[in-house]
Motif scaffolding. Structure first.
Motif, PDB file in Angstrom:
ATOM      1  N   PRO A  47       0.823  -1.221   0.000  1.00 58.26           N
ATOM      2  CA  PRO A  47       0.000   0.000   0.000  1.00 58.26           C
ATOM      3  C   PRO A  47       0.860   1.276   0.000  1.00 58.26           C
ATOM      4  CG  PRO A  47       0.100  -0.892   2.216  1.00 58.26           C
ATOM      5  CD  PRO A  47       0.851  -1.867   1.345  1.00 58.26           C
ATOM      6  N   ILE A  48       1.673   1.399  -1.024  1.00 62.09           N
ATOM      7  CA  ILE A  48       2.601   2.526  -1.138  1.00 62.09           C
ATOM      8  C   ILE A  48       2.500   3.080  -2.555  1.00 62.09           C
ATOM      9  CG2 ILE A  48       5.024   3.233  -1.085  1.00 62.09           C
ATOM     10  CD1 ILE A  48       5.522   0.882   0.855  1.00 62.09           C
ATOM     11  N   VAL A  49       2.413   4.406  -2.671  1.00 58.57           N
ATOM     12  CA  VAL A  49       2.290   5.069  -3.967  1.00 58.57           C
ATOM     13  C   VAL A  49       3.454   6.032  -4.156  1.00 58.57           C
ATOM     14  CG1 VAL A  49       0.864   6.593  -5.406  1.00 58.57           C
ATOM     15  CG2 VAL A  49      -0.223   4.919  -3.884  1.00 58.57           C
ATOM     16  N   GLN A  50       4.063   5.988  -5.320  1.00 62.25           N
ATOM     17  CA  GLN A  50       5.073   6.982  -5.720  1.00 62.25           C
ATOM     18  C   GLN A  50       4.350   8.023  -6.552  1.00 62.25           C
ATOM     19  OE1 GLN A  50       6.829   6.048  -9.397  1.00 62.25           O
ATOM     20  NE2 GLN A  50       6.362   8.231  -9.417  1.00 62.25           N
ATOM     21  N   THR A  51       4.376   9.270  -6.118  1.00 55.76           N
ATOM     22  CA  THR A  51       3.568  10.302  -6.754  1.00 55.76           C
ATOM     23  C   THR A  51       4.168  10.760  -8.084  1.00 55.76           C
ATOM     24  OG1 THR A  51       4.694  12.061  -5.515  1.00 55.76           O
ATOM     25  CG2 THR A  51       2.696  11.125  -4.544  1.00 55.76           C
ATOM     26  N   GLY A  52       3.324  11.398  -8.900  1.00 57.08           N
ATOM     27  CA  GLY A  52       3.737  11.848 -10.228  1.00 57.08           C
ATOM     28  C   GLY A  52       4.415  13.201 -10.193  1.00 57.08           C
ATOM     29  N   MET A  53       5.724  13.196 -10.013  1.00 55.11           N
ATOM     30  CA  MET A  53       6.506  14.432  -9.927  1.00 55.11           C
ATOM     31  C   MET A  53       7.054  14.811 -11.295  1.00 55.11           C
ATOM     32  SD  MET A  53       8.629  13.237  -6.551  1.00 55.11           S
ATOM     33  CE  MET A  53       8.693  11.539  -7.158  1.00 55.11           C
ATOM     34  N   GLY A  54       6.757  16.050 -11.739  1.00 60.73           N
ATOM     35  CA  GLY A  54       7.221  16.505 -13.035  1.00 60.73           C
ATOM     36  C   GLY A  54       8.721  16.436 -13.180  1.00 60.73           C
ATOM     37  N   TRP A  55       9.210  15.909 -14.314  1.00 61.25           N
ATOM     38  CA  TRP A  55      10.625  15.738 -14.650  1.00 61.25           C
ATOM     39  C   TRP A  55      11.301  14.643 -13.831  1.00 61.25           C
ATOM     40  CZ3 TRP A  55      11.054  18.026 -19.036  1.00 61.25           C
ATOM     41  CH2 TRP A  55      10.483  19.283 -19.261  1.00 61.25           C
ATOM     42  N   VAL A  56      10.633  14.105 -12.831  1.00 57.32           N
ATOM     43  CA  VAL A  56      11.241  13.100 -11.952  1.00 57.32           C
ATOM     44  C   VAL A  56      10.616  11.729 -12.181  1.00 57.32           C
ATOM     45  CG1 VAL A  56      11.688  12.434  -9.556  1.00 57.32           C
ATOM     46  CG2 VAL A  56      11.742  14.861 -10.212  1.00 57.32           C
ATOM     47  N   ALA A  57       9.294  11.675 -12.183  1.00 55.82           N
ATOM     48  CA  ALA A  57       8.587  10.403 -12.288  1.00 55.82           C
ATOM     49  C   ALA A  57       8.444  10.000 -13.751  1.00 55.82           C
ATOM     50  CB  ALA A  57       7.223  10.494 -11.611  1.00 55.82           C
ATOM     51  N   GLY A  58       9.573   9.588 -14.333  1.00 54.58           N
ATOM     52  CA  GLY A  58       9.584   9.086 -15.692  1.00 54.58           C
ATOM     53  C   GLY A  58       9.590   7.570 -15.708  1.00 54.58           C
ATOM     54  N   PRO A  59       9.753   6.966 -16.879  1.00 53.27           N
ATOM     55  CA  PRO A  59       9.691   5.501 -16.992  1.00 53.27           C
ATOM     56  C   PRO A  59      10.652   4.766 -16.070  1.00 53.27           C
ATOM     57  CG  PRO A  59       9.566   6.493 -19.161  1.00 53.27           C
ATOM     58  CD  PRO A  59       9.865   7.609 -18.201  1.00 53.27           C
ATOM     59  N   ARG A  60      11.848   5.308 -15.877  1.00 50.78           N
ATOM     60  CA  ARG A  60      12.834   4.620 -15.037  1.00 50.78           C
ATOM     61  C   ARG A  60      12.351   4.496 -13.600  1.00 50.78           C
ATOM     62  NH1 ARG A  60      18.765   7.302 -13.999  1.00 50.78           N
ATOM     63  NH2 ARG A  60      19.178   6.387 -11.954  1.00 50.78           N
TER      64      ARG A  60
END
Length: 352
Positions: free
Chosen positions: A14-27
């Motif tokens: 139950p852990i989410v990595q948020t959508g951070m611009g320029w950071v949350a890319g495919p890698r």
């Protein structure tokens, strides 16, 4: 650890990595997904073609569920929703509350809709419109943020809506996960903690700035775009806060010119988008321009490594983070800490 969130989106933890611009890319997203958490791809800084390519790249890297984050107020939000549907993305998250129409379109296609909200009334609104869950960010969270602390906002929202609630703002370890679950949340969402991993694409020198920061170095300022924005204190922030209107306007025009070249947007389009972000607030012209090209300010730091020219959005939790684990190591550690925390509480149940 199974919760309403893991059952809803099909992840193991139950852990989410948020959508951070320029950071949350495919890698980063694929590494998070492989670790058993929900990775969210940030689309606001991508063109439509790049978004489609990024979704396909994540799918090539991992077979686990992941999501895409988009701005509900973007002029091409409908096109981005169509890409999410066409590419079979499991989750759509939103930085602002999406319209009833967008939610209905996504749900009809079987996409799980999880808006991010910062107030109880916003949670109630999207719940009534059919959202499947909400991410609740308290004032400790990075980027644009509110004034209510997570410990106050979270129980308000849990009591107000009959949806899985994901807690964000101030979380980085297993103790925080257990605390969120105790409040009634179905999991936690973290941005800064995932930014500070070895899988994050952020330049090492920028990560070093985050690791060196104390809790007091993470400030909330309105100087950038007129809205409360939590970020690391930097030369740019100090300059904007100490500048008069004329000097601030000159700086804003220079940075806006860079963003215009990168994005291909016209000056008129940029100014219209900046004005759309005013939300009835009395912004100066420099703040209107900076609001329109905030992505360029983030790119300067998060991609180019120029912390002197850009902004570094950050949760207050950066002040207590001191390492750069991989996503797999981070998630495993959080789950182990959560289990240990739960065990430590057991004696309290049997105490006379």
């Amino acid at each position: 650890m199974e919760t309403a969130l893991t059952r809803l989106v099909g992840v193991r933890h139950p852990i989410v990595q948020t959508g951070m611009g320029w950071v949350a890319g495919p890698r980063l997203v694929s590494a998070t997904a492989d670790a058993g958490a929900l990775g969210i791809l940030a689309s606001a800084t991508m063109t439509l073609d790049r978004l489609r390519d990024a979704v396909r790249e994540v799918r090539c890297r991992t077979g686990e569920p992941f999501g895409v984050n988009l701005r509900a107020d973007a002029g091409d939000a409908g096109d981005r929703v169509r890409i999410i549907i066409d590419e079979g993305v499991r989750v759509a998250s939103f930085a602002l509350a999406p319209s009833r129409e967008l939610i209905a379109q996504l749900k009809e296609a079987g996409v799980v809709v999880i808006p991010s909200i910062g107030a109880r009334r916003h949670a109630e609104k999207v719940a009534a419109w059919g959202a499947d869950a909400v991410i609740v960010q308290g004032g400790e969270g990075g980027g644009h943020t509110g004034e209510v602390a997570t410990s106050v906002l979270l129980p308000q929202v849990v009591d107000a809506v009959d949806l899985p609630v994901v807690a964000a703002g101030g979380f980085c370890d297993g103790r925080g996960l257990v605390a969120a679950l105790a409040y009634g949340a179905a999991g936690v969402a973290m941005g800064t903690r995932f930014l500070l991993t070895s899988d994050s694409p952020v330049p090492d020198a920028v990560k070093a700035s985050y690791l060196a920061a104390t809790v007091n170095d993470v400030t909330v300022t309105r100087a950038v775009d007129g809205l409360p924005h939590r970020m690391l204190r930097s030369e740019l922030v100090d300059s904007l806060e100490n500048s008069g209107r004329t000097r601030a306007l000159v700086q804003a025009v220079r940075r806006a010119a860079g963003f215009r070249r990168m994005s291909g947007l016209s000056w008129n389009r940029m100014i219209r988008e900046g004005l759309a972000l005013k939300h009835g607030k009395d912004l100066s012209w420099s703040q209107v321009l900076l609001a329109a090209n905030t992505p360029m300010l983030l790119k300067s730091s998060m991609v180019d490594g120029r912390t002197d020219l850009g902004v570094m959005a950050s949760g207050q939790v950066a002040g207590i983070i001191d390492d750069l684990p991989s996503c797999a190591e981070l998630v495993d550690r959080i789950l182990a800490e959560a289990e240990e925390t739960l065990k430590s509480l057991e004696p309290l149940r049997s105490a006379p």
